[in-house]
Design an enzyme around this catalytic site. Structure first.
Site, short mmCIF file in Angstrom:
data_model
loop_
_atom_site.label_atom_id
_atom_site.label_comp_id
_atom_site.label_asym_id
_atom_site.label_seq_id
_atom_site.Cartn_x
_atom_site.Cartn_y
_atom_site.Cartn_z
N GLY A 1 -0.68 4.06 -4.67
CA GLY A 1 0.77 3.95 -4.81
C GLY A 1 1.24 2.69 -5.51
O GLY A 1 2.06 2.74 -6.44
N CYS B 1 0.84 -1.20 0.00
CA CYS B 1 0.00 0.00 0.00
C CYS B 1 0.87 1.25 0.00
O CYS B 1 1.50 1.58 1.01
CB CYS B 1 -0.93 0.01 1.20
N GLY B 2 0.87 1.96 -1.12
CA GLY B 2 1.70 3.15 -1.25
C GLY B 2 1.16 4.34 -0.47
O GLY B 2 1.94 5.08 0.15
N HIS B 3 -0.17 4.53 -0.48
CA HIS B 3 -0.70 5.69 0.25
C HIS B 3 -0.42 5.56 1.74
O HIS B 3 -0.17 6.56 2.43
CB HIS B 3 -2.20 5.87 -0.04
#
Length: 354
Positions: A268, A103-105
């Site tokens: 992301g 998970c990028g965020h």
């Protein structure tokens, strides 16, 4: 006369579970960071910790992600001890339907939190943080000025393309063209115009419905295949792509993931998967940065930085950048006599149909 000061002094009875969190958002996408109240996970690796959480303590995910404490589109991160002594922290991601691989965020929001709270030594001009995730080790960076982060970005796990220009028959939609790519999770990437969709607020119900139906059809008929980590082998979301009205943006996308969640951020891991597609197509060169917009107008940057090989599969290492804001700190209680203590979700008719 009500003594309001007593409300501030109130503590719950013995036997109530207390869970402490800090909330943030990245481009509007929520992140509930769990600080305490979960049992200690004994398994050594992040993947095994994630499995232990699923098998033994999944009700706590529902408590925090579902109503009345959360909502259909809530997202969370549990901070855990890392496996490697060289890592700074480990994290397990969660949502309305289970646990994410990457998970990028959340990475961007966590870095913002760590910098603002000064829980790590700050180095100017760049502070580096090593974060263990289910998809692998993420190296995150923050450009620091006056003890604040002015730029946050991370080096993602290898991203690659499994299929280009594939087609799938989707019930009630018809034949849908898509690319299948991995950026920490697998995504089906679809041209919104091909389906008569626009990435605007008035189309969101249709986008959610289409996203769930496309994901269901592909998951039923196509095997996602990570060359090294079989735990990654499932389709996480559908990304709808269109042009952006912002001149500085390469494109705009909306990701529908988990059980019909709509990502408010550009996603992301999703923009990493998209960068892999653009690179394989010859549209994006090494070190070339593009901007991708989300439904809220938030922008992530993404750039392929180098080429790597995963069992003879060409992949890229990308850098993804964005910004986040902190929104609050909470202590949640679980009253053992509350008939709805374990959480619930009320889904609208659109989300029930897929």
């Amino acid at each position: 006369m009500i003594e309001l000061s007593k409300l501030q002094e109130f503590t719950p009875p013995a036997g109530w579970i207390q869970i402490q969190t800090i909330d943030a958002h990245t481009g509007g996408e929520p992140l509930r960071v769990i600080l305490s109240g979960f049992p200690e996970l004994k398994s050594p690796s992040i993947l095994s910790k994630r499995k232990e959480l699923l098998l033994n303590h999944d009700y706590l995910r529902r408590v925090l992600m579902w109503e009345p404490r959360g909502h259909m589109d809530m997202y969370g991160a549990l901070l855990v001890e890392p496996e490697l002594p060289s890592s700074d922290i480990g994290v397990i991601f969660m949502h309305n339907n289970g646990y994410s691989t990457g998970c990028g965020h959340a990475i961007i929001a966590l870095v913002k939190l760590f910098i603002e709270a000064e829980v790590i030594p700050l180095s100017e001009p760049i502070t580096q943080i090593s974060i263990e995730t289910p998809s692998g080790l993420i190296t995150a960076f923050a450009n620091i000025k006056n003890r604040s982060a002015i730029k946050i970005y991370f080096e993602n796990v290898p991203s690659f393309v499994q299929a280009l220009d594939a087609k799938i028959d989707v019930p009630s939609i018809g034949k849908v063209g898509y690319d299948l790519a991995y950026g920490g999770a697998f995504y089906a990437i679809v041209n919104a115009k091909d389906l008569g969709l626009k990435l605007k607020y008035e189309y969101l119900d249709e986008i959610i419905s289409y996203g769930r139906k496309i994901k269901k059809a592909i998951s039923k008929n196509v095997d996602c295949s990570h060359p090294l980590v079989p735990e990654m082998n499932n389709l996480y979301g559908t990304i709808f792509v269109d042009s952006s009205d912002k001149l500085e943006c390469h494109s705009k996308n909306i990701c529908i993931f988990a059980d019909g969640e709509l990502d408010r951020s550009p996603t992301g891991t999703g923009v990493s998967a998209r960068a892999a597609v653009e690179f394989i197509r010859g549209n994006l060169k090494i070190n070339k940065t593009i901007n991708i917009e989300s439904i809220t107008g938030a922008i992530f940057t993404v750039a392929p930085k180098k080429i790597v090989s995963l069992k003879n599969k060409k992949a890229i290492i990308s850098h993804v950048g964005g910004d986040a804001s902190l929104t609050g700190k909470s202590t949640f209680w679980i009253d053992p006599n509350d008939p709805l203590k374990d959480g619930f979700l009320l889904k609208d008719n659109i989300r029930r149909k897929a």
